[in-house]
Design a protein around this motif. Sequence first.
Motif, PDB file in Angstrom:
ATOM      1  N   GLY A   1       0.808  -1.227   0.000  1.00  0.00           N
ATOM      2  CA  GLY A   1       0.000   0.000   0.000  1.00  0.00           C
ATOM      3  C   GLY A   1       0.837   1.270   0.000  1.00  0.00           C
ATOM      4  N   ALA A   2       2.173   1.155   0.092  1.00  0.00           N
ATOM      5  CA  ALA A   2       3.011   2.359   0.158  1.00  0.00           C
ATOM      6  C   ALA A   2       3.061   3.063  -1.195  1.00  0.00           C
ATOM      7  CB  ALA A   2       4.417   1.985   0.602  1.00  0.00           C
ATOM      8  N   VAL A   3       3.132   4.404  -1.131  1.00  0.00           N
ATOM      9  CA  VAL A   3       3.307   5.216  -2.328  1.00  0.00           C
ATOM     10  C   VAL A   3       4.775   5.610  -2.397  1.00  0.00           C
ATOM     11  CG1 VAL A   3       2.718   7.460  -3.348  1.00  0.00           C
ATOM     12  CG2 VAL A   3       0.950   6.100  -2.179  1.00  0.00           C
ATOM     13  N   ASN A   4       5.363   5.587  -3.604  1.00  0.00           N
ATOM     14  CA  ASN A   4       6.787   5.889  -3.726  1.00  0.00           C
ATOM     15  C   ASN A   4       7.015   7.309  -4.258  1.00  0.00           C
ATOM     16  OD1 ASN A   4       9.500   4.959  -5.874  1.00  0.00           O
ATOM     17  ND2 ASN A   4       9.621   5.349  -3.713  1.00  0.00           N
ATOM     18  N   ILE A   5       7.613   8.157  -3.423  1.00  0.00           N
ATOM     19  CA  ILE A   5       8.126   9.444  -3.908  1.00  0.00           C
ATOM     20  C   ILE A   5       9.568   9.532  -3.405  1.00  0.00           C
ATOM     21  CG2 ILE A   5       7.872  11.955  -3.906  1.00  0.00           C
ATOM     22  CD1 ILE A   5       4.957  11.639  -3.165  1.00  0.00           C
ATOM     23  N   PRO A   6      10.554   9.313  -4.289  1.00  0.00           N
ATOM     24  CA  PRO A   6      11.949   9.344  -3.833  1.00  0.00           C
ATOM     25  C   PRO A   6      12.280  10.683  -3.174  1.00  0.00           C
ATOM     26  CG  PRO A   6      11.802   8.480  -6.065  1.00  0.00           C
ATOM     27  CD  PRO A   6      10.441   9.003  -5.720  1.00  0.00           C
ATOM     28  N   LEU A   7      13.149  10.630  -2.171  1.00  0.00           N
ATOM     29  CA  LEU A   7      13.484  11.823  -1.391  1.00  0.00           C
ATOM     30  C   LEU A   7      13.811  13.013  -2.292  1.00  0.00           C
ATOM     31  CD1 LEU A   7      14.143  13.147   1.366  1.00  0.00           C
ATOM     32  CD2 LEU A   7      16.478  12.279   1.103  1.00  0.00           C
ATOM     33  N   GLY A   8      14.604  12.780  -3.371  1.00  0.00           N
ATOM     34  CA  GLY A   8      15.031  13.876  -4.246  1.00  0.00           C
ATOM     35  C   GLY A   8      13.877  14.591  -4.922  1.00  0.00           C
ATOM     36  N   LYS A   9      12.734  13.933  -5.039  1.00  0.00           N
ATOM     37  CA  LYS A   9      11.591  14.547  -5.746  1.00  0.00           C
ATOM     38  C   LYS A   9      10.548  15.082  -4.764  1.00  0.00           C
ATOM     39  CE  LYS A   9      12.085  12.226 -10.036  1.00  0.00           C
ATOM     40  NZ  LYS A   9      12.016  10.900 -10.609  1.00  0.00           N
ATOM     41  N   LEU A  10      10.806  14.889  -3.476  1.00  0.00           N
ATOM     42  CA  LEU A  10       9.757  15.164  -2.489  1.00  0.00           C
ATOM     43  C   LEU A  10       9.376  16.645  -2.441  1.00  0.00           C
ATOM     44  CD1 LEU A  10       8.016  13.747  -0.354  1.00  0.00           C
ATOM     45  CD2 LEU A  10       9.772  14.317   1.333  1.00  0.00           C
ATOM     46  N   ARG A  11      10.389  17.502  -2.458  1.00  0.00           N
ATOM     47  CA  ARG A  11      10.088  18.935  -2.300  1.00  0.00           C
ATOM     48  C   ARG A  11       9.148  19.420  -3.411  1.00  0.00           C
ATOM     49  NH1 ARG A  11      15.263  18.500  -0.207  1.00  0.00           N
ATOM     50  NH2 ARG A  11      15.522  19.437   1.840  1.00  0.00           N
ATOM     51  N   SER A  12       9.362  18.902  -4.642  1.00  0.00           N
ATOM     52  CA  SER A  12       8.515  19.366  -5.754  1.00  0.00           C
ATOM     53  C   SER A  12       7.125  18.730  -5.715  1.00  0.00           C
ATOM     54  CB  SER A  12       9.202  19.062  -7.090  1.00  0.00           C
ATOM     55  OG  SER A  12       9.360  17.659  -7.206  1.00  0.00           O
ATOM     56  N   ARG A  13       6.956  17.719  -4.867  1.00  0.00           N
ATOM     57  CA  ARG A  13       5.637  17.054  -4.872  1.00  0.00           C
ATOM     58  C   ARG A  13       4.912  17.155  -3.539  1.00  0.00           C
ATOM     59  NH1 ARG A  13       6.472  11.389  -7.790  1.00  0.00           N
ATOM     60  NH2 ARG A  13       4.292  11.208  -7.171  1.00  0.00           N
ATOM     61  N   VAL A  14       5.413  18.031  -2.668  1.00  0.00           N
ATOM     62  CA  VAL A  14       4.795  18.171  -1.342  1.00  0.00           C
ATOM     63  C   VAL A  14       3.309  18.486  -1.460  1.00  0.00           C
ATOM     64  CG1 VAL A  14       4.705  19.602   0.748  1.00  0.00           C
ATOM     65  CG2 VAL A  14       6.902  18.853  -0.147  1.00  0.00           C
ATOM     66  N   ASP A  15       2.974  19.318  -2.464  1.00  0.00           N
ATOM     67  CA  ASP A  15       1.581  19.761  -2.571  1.00  0.00           C
ATOM     68  C   ASP A  15       0.620  18.632  -2.916  1.00  0.00           C
ATOM     69  OD1 ASP A  15       2.457  22.194  -1.919  1.00  0.00           O
ATOM     70  OD2 ASP A  15       2.554  22.960  -3.993  1.00  0.00           O
ATOM     71  N   THR A  16       1.173  17.509  -3.407  1.00  0.00           N
ATOM     72  CA  THR A  16       0.282  16.394  -3.764  1.00  0.00           C
ATOM     73  C   THR A  16      -0.056  15.538  -2.531  1.00  0.00           C
ATOM     74  OG1 THR A  16       2.087  14.839  -4.193  1.00  0.00           O
ATOM     75  CG2 THR A  16       1.375  16.227  -6.062  1.00  0.00           C
ATOM     76  N   LEU A  17       0.603  15.809  -1.410  1.00  0.00           N
ATOM     77  CA  LEU A  17       0.382  14.966  -0.227  1.00  0.00           C
ATOM     78  C   LEU A  17      -0.823  15.442   0.581  1.00  0.00           C
ATOM     79  CD1 LEU A  17       4.092  14.533   0.916  1.00  0.00           C
ATOM     80  CD2 LEU A  17       2.645  12.861  -0.225  1.00  0.00           C
ATOM     81  N   PRO A  18      -1.525  14.507   1.213  1.00  0.00           N
ATOM     82  CA  PRO A  18      -2.707  14.904   1.985  1.00  0.00           C
ATOM     83  C   PRO A  18      -2.298  15.688   3.232  1.00  0.00           C
ATOM     84  CG  PRO A  18      -2.216  12.585   2.319  1.00  0.00           C
ATOM     85  CD  PRO A  18      -1.278  13.060   1.274  1.00  0.00           C
TER      86      PRO A  18
END
Length: 547
Positions: A484-501
């Motif tokens: 059930g885990a979603v994968n967002i590699p650490l290096g991409k996290l800052r650009s995808r923070v807004d997609t997180l609940p």
Amino acid sequence: MKIVVVGGVAAGMSAAARARRLDESADIVVLERSRYVSFANCGLPYHVGGAIKEREDLLLQTPQSLKASLNLDVRIGHEVRGIDRERHTVRIVDLETGREYDEAYDKLVLAPGAVPLRPALPGIDHPRLLVLRNVEDMDRIKSLVDAGARSAIVIGGGYIGVEMAENLRERGVTTDLVELADQLIPPLDRELSRDLETHMTRHGVSLHLGAAAVAFRDSPGQIAVELADGQVLTADFILLAAGVKPDTTLARAAGLELGPRGGIKVDRHMKTSDPDIYAAGDAVEVTDTVTGLPSLIPLAGPANRQGRIIGDNLCGRDSVYTTTQGTAIVKVFDMTGGGTGASEKALIRAGRTYRKIYLHPSGHAGYYPGTAPMHMKVLFEPDGGKLLGAQVVGFDGVDKRLDVFAVAIRAGLTIFDLQDLELAYAPPYGSAKDPVNMAGFIGSNLLNGDLHLWYAEEFPARTADGMILDVRGPQEYEQWHIPGAVNIPLGKLRSRVDTLPRDTPVYVYCKVGFRSYLAYRVLRQRGLKSVATLAGGAMTFQSVHNR
Ligand code: FAD
């Protein structure tokens, strides 16, 4: 002064030798039932396995050498059968001649050790069922292996059972190990012993965990053990290593007080309820350093130190034994595991509150060859961070970290103090931030609120309310991930923070907990309120969930 010592190995011989060093005029008699004194019982498994080649290397002293160096009257093959406290005598049987006689004492030291547990099961007296306590036992086992025994079953997965399983495998013996608990080395917490179990299995030991032996019986030329689930195992011999209990035969018969756990009760001076009788070693009950509870902790270090303290007190000094913290270590082929202080389950049993961290630092600098991640668990008080226990399993550098934790617990240090320890470092030996320092950093972050952890055992029930976020690389995720885990590699996290609940918890994890900690810091500072990072990462998760 006449001192009589019952038991001539760890505690007894330490008491006798110390007393002699302090009092040249004392009359000191040591009575030992077996044919050997002062032998290295901890080395016995390794002579069976062949690592200790010469049998003589285990026999550290003889009655003659002890007479010459310490002027001790050591009588081997002499068993003490009773104590007359009124008359201040012990009744002795010379086992070779059968002669019985009394020996008077001014002060008596009881160091009879422990006796192997022999559960009252059908067939328990089968001649192919052996134990390992002394040199004679070792000789019996070794001669069977030397004579071509090809298979063995070890009953009991504690320290001695595990050591024997390893050493039998080293001799090419097909080995099954049967353990009642659902883990090896029951003093360790289960997730730590998992790593040792995997390693044992890899080295060809067949493990039967959570399995109870219910009966032993003859099998043509062999012995069979029946397990509770109906399975029957057969082998050339069985080694019973199902634990020990304090040998209190003499103390009980003499009316000495026993403690609640069944060991001989002693005070801080190692004195029994009779002011002229002292006791030490596996036979006595001690106070657990962390829980403060009466405990039975049969280990060589405490036995030797208690014996020495008795020697002091016999000679007019005021030496006290405080507590035992159960520092123990075991070699499992090329792996090492051990613990010091309380385990998590011991803290739960004692009703203590605690916090815990896991980490997987390398034994030494990763760029210097020959290291691997270790599995480290540290327990401490939620208020103030006082250290309660530590367990470490791994390959290189496990022993030195365990000993640093052992000292830290003994000294009453806190998790915060570990940050400041200045430990020996060069690349072949450690890291500039030693694993013990790292434990201090992580634990301090936790107590200071810079880090919020979630634990593998909370999956799946308590993580169902949120999102499990895997911040490892895509390949790692492909290989294995928490369901059930979603994968967002650490290096991409800052650009995808807004997609997180923002309204549900985010349970972050990586391989060992470092990248997920960085992710945690990013997410918290970007405004996510409910974020936690998995303690020990995927590696601890896999040990907990046995994946
Ligand atoms: P012992 O050393 O067992 O000595 C007691 C002696 O008293 C025995 O020799 C016995 O014959 C004698 N005796 C008993 N009753 C009488 C009587 N009535 N008259 C005369 N003599 C009597 N601990 C560790 O910390 N690390 C290890 O790696 C380790 N490995 C071990 C491996 C094995 C195979 C064994 C058996 C033990 C191991 N231990 C280890 C445990 C450690 O050896 C014990 O904790 C320690 O020896 C206890 O010391 P003691 O003096 O109380 O008893």
